[in-house]
Design an enzyme around this catalytic site. Structure first.
Site, PDB file in Angstrom:
ATOM      1  N   HIS A  65       0.782  -1.116   0.069  1.00  0.00           N
ATOM      2  CA  HIS A  65       0.050  -0.023   0.045  1.00  0.00           C
ATOM      3  C   HIS A  65       0.856   1.264  -0.093  1.00  0.00           C
ATOM      4  CE1 HIS A  65      -3.771   2.141   0.688  1.00  0.00           C
ATOM      5  NE2 HIS A  65      -3.285   2.797   1.601  1.00  0.00           N
ATOM      6  N   HIS A  88      -9.983   2.844  -0.666  1.00  0.00           N
ATOM      7  CA  HIS A  88     -10.219   2.294   0.556  1.00  0.00           C
ATOM      8  C   HIS A  88     -11.192   1.068   0.769  1.00  0.00           C
ATOM      9  CE1 HIS A  88      -9.974   4.163   5.008  1.00  0.00           C
ATOM     10  NE2 HIS A  88      -8.692   4.055   4.198  1.00  0.00           N
TER      11      HIS A  88
END
Length: 719
Positions: free
Chosen positions: A47, A93
């Site tokens: 990420h 998200h």
């Protein structure tokens, strides 16, 4: 408090491979502390480090005369003239939203807004691209309701208009929904703030809300697949407070006027760790932090927890020390924490102290710059067999199959929960193509869109990547906007599987070709990998967010179809039904190749539309559902019937690219046809507007009946 021993299981729990742990040992020459292990985990996870993707991201075109700042900062920046610029980005998200839909989506919105105002821009628009599992899946309704409520709850309270987006459903998202959040802000080009620290001995200041234990390990969780331990991951989801964020924005923008800010960074993924390391690394400096000075909302927090917390509404700043009093006064006025938690240092060190005890002492530049970079094995997606069947369906039945599906039904249930008019500058709200926001006090407007067709990308990643950019280009063009630039949100499965990595590589190649040909460079973005549950990956979903400029009001194409209008299609229609919406929704078949994308034709047809904006009453691009769906949507928006001349299935529902549907007067239609002919561009009269029926060939249905189906199908099936 005794720290746990570093074991292979603990290393694996931090998302680090044995080889990566060996690399850590080489870098620091000893076993890491527990806090150091957490820091490496945060900085080296997928990420934050883009370790599987950065080789390919570097190939994307990112420059142009309109680009002020490309990838690498909190957000990208493009010039819109008159000393003004648009700051924008899209981020995912996904994992948090599946685990805890409301807070996952809400904090996704909060995070992207901070990326924008951290750079000195006041947010003026938001969008969201949402992908869910089948409507029949037992979790889908909960996810849809929670995510939509979270997006609206945060954005509405914060006070930013949501002006566009998309919602789709497919079985591949049953175990892993996608929540891609976009935000754009307006700034003066001479008042942009960056994240690179400068100056030795400068105070490092913590701003905003207090630190808690929510979100600890969130970035690492977002870099792994889901399995049957998914519920154990709930504590890794952050909790948001939009009213605190609103105060944080106002305080930050006010702070920036004091001249006290040397550099500033949002605390997003990996919290204090990532923000401090990035600021130091970009400035070529070290950073020393004293964690006992970090504002905390929970007792007995450890160094590990403080460094990895992803509590929301927080920023980190390097401050001009002689302006500390002025800066502190701003944050105290807004009832937010302002705490000096460290300083910049000349040495290349990331030094973390807690109550005088060294919890981490790492080489900062190496920590940031030596994250693994993988050239993952990949295999090209096999060529799909063309769909050659002569498909036939009653045209009204085909239309009903589309507008009765939550994929193509009206999304009013979604966007009516979003504040579209806050700030008073929304010129075109969701539901009618690109959203448009006026640039307050000027004649300019900015248009926004978000696009991708995952079926195409799976069948043909290169062509699917091209098509996502081309559709964004057309959506901006259809409202009269000149496309400026793009942000990409690359959502894929496990990159350690060569076929998944091949999808990613192909999509990047297609996107790169398209943004170069259409002058829409990528200026920001996000990669979200490991979107899998129990080994089943999502459809490859490289979402493209795009921004365009309407320099003066007369350039906008925002009218509606009128009674007696002629309907024209610009672009060549071959009737491509492979991977089409009709094939999927009416026949439950996903077959064939993606439609070919001719970027030269896309550019020529887009230039034609913008050059002839004054002759066009209403305009939309043709994409999913082809002419049949686009014409109905234009009719439904105007509350006026239409007649299309053909009932041929391929002509009505084919998804050939580089096409626009235009509604205009007979006189203007004649002029457009002559102009297109002179330029050797394909244009065809396809029907007329008028009455209260939708007629395709010889088959008709009342517009009112079809409109009721269109407006109710989404809520009836998934709300």
């Amino acid at each position: 408090m005794t720290e746990p021993a570093i074991t292979p299981d603990l290393i694996a729990a931090h998302g680090l491979s044995p080889d990566e742990y060996d690399r850590i040992l080489e870098i620091i020459g000893r076993e890491p502390t527990f806090t150091e292990l957490g820091i490496f985990s945060a900085m080296w996870n997928e990420h934050c480090s883009y370790k599987s993707s950065k080789k390919w991201l570097r190939t994307l075109p990112t420059e142009g005369p309109q680009v002020i700042c490309g990838p690498g900062e909190n957000a990208g920046i493009v010039d819109i003239g008159d000393g003004q610029c648009i700051v924008f980005k899209m981020e995912s998200h996904n994992h948090p939203s599946y685990i805890e839909p409301y807070q996952g989506a809400a904090t996704g919105v909060g995070g992207i807004l901070r990326d924008v105002f951290t750079m000195g821009a006041r947010p003026i628009a938001a969008m969201n691209s949402l992908s869910f599992g089948l409507p029949s899946h037992p979790k889908t309704k909960q996810l849809v309701n929670g995510v939509v409520a979270g997006v609206g709850g945060y954005g509405n309270c914060f006070g930013v208009p949501t002006v566009g987006g998309e919602v789709r459903f497919d079985a591949s998202y049953n175990g892993n929904c996608l929540v891609n959040a976009f935000a754009a802000g307006l700034a003066d080009t001479d008042k942009i703030f960056y994240s690179a620290a400068s100056g030795v001995g400068m105070p490092v200041v913590y701003l905003g809300a207090k630190t808690g234990r929510d979100g600890v390990g969130g970035a690492t969780m977002a870099s792994a697949e889901f399995d049957d331990t998914i519920e154990d991951k709930r504590p890794t989801v952050q909790v948001g407070d939009p009213f605190t964020e609103k105060r944080l924005m106002e305080a930050t923008l006010e702070l920036m006027t004091t001249g006290a800010v040397i550099s500033i960074q949002d605390m997003g993924a990996a919290g204090l760790t990532c923000s401090a390391v990035e600021m130091g690394d970009k400035g070529g400096l070290g950073v020393k932090l004293n964690l006992e000075d970090v504002p905390q909302r929970e007792e007995n927090m450890t160094a590990y927890e403080m460094m990895l917390s992803e509590s929301q509404e927080r920023m980190l700043m390097v401050l001009k020390p002689d302006l500390e009093a002025e800066a502190r006064a701003v944050f105290e006025k807004w009832d937010l924490d302002f705490a000096i938690v460290g300083e910049t240092i000349a040495e290349d060190r990331f030094l973390i102290l807690h109550n005088g005890e060294v919890k981490a002492d790492l080489p900062l530049a190496t920590l940031s710059g030596s994250a693994p970079e993988y050239d993952r094995p990949w295999v090209e997606t096999p060529a799909a067999a063309p769909f050659t069947e002569a498909l036939t369906i009653d045209p009204i039945a085909g239309l009903k199959a589309l507008i009765g599906s939550p994929n193509y039904a009206g999304k009013q249930w979604v966007y009516e929960q979003y504040d579209q008019q806050v700030m008073g500058d929304t010129a075109r709200a969701p539901g009618a193509g690109s959203g448009i926001v006026r640039v307050h006090g000027t004649p300019k407007s900015v248009a926004f869109t978000s696009d991708v067709t995952p079926r195409y990308v799976k069948a043909n990643p290169v062509m699917g990547g091209k098509q996502a950019v081309a559709e964004a280009y057309r959506n901006l063009t259809a409202v009269g906007a000149t496309p400026l630039a793009t942000t990409d949100n690359m959502n894929f499965g496990n990159p350690e599987k060569p076929e998944i990595m091949g999808q990613f590589v192909g999509a990047i190649k297609g996107i790169g070709e398209a943004v170069a040909a259409l002058d829409m460079p990528i200026v920001s973005g996000n990669v979200s990998l490991y979107n899998e549950t129990d080994g089943t990956g999502i459809l490859p979903t490289p979402t493209i967010g795009a921004v365009g400029l309407i320099a003066t009001p007369d350039l906008a194409i925002t009218g509606q179809m009128a009674d007696g209008d002629v309907l024209l299609v610009v672009g060549k229609t071959d009737g491509h039904l492979g991977q089409s919406a009709l094939l999927a929704e009416a026949f439950d078949r996903v077959e064939g190749d993606a439609p070919p994308v001719d970027l030269t034709a896309e550019k020529a047809h887009g230039d034609f539309i913008r050059a002839n904006h004054g002759l066009i009453g209403a305009c939309t691009d043709l994409s999913d559902g082809g002419l049949g769906l686009a014409a109905f949507e234009m009719a439904e928006a105007a509350g006026l019937g239409i007649t299309l001349d053909s009932d041929d299935t391929a002509l009505l529902f084919g998804e050939d690219q580089a096409r626009y549907l235009i509604a205009t007067s007979q006189e203007n239609a004649d002029t457009l046809i002559a102009s297109a002919g002179a330029a050797s561009l394909p244009i065809m009269r396809v029907g007329m507007a008028g009455g209260d029926q939708v007629t395709y060939g010889t088959t008709s249905a009342p517009l009112s009946d079809l409109a009721a189906l269109y407006r109710n199908a989404f809520a009836d099936q998934v709300a």
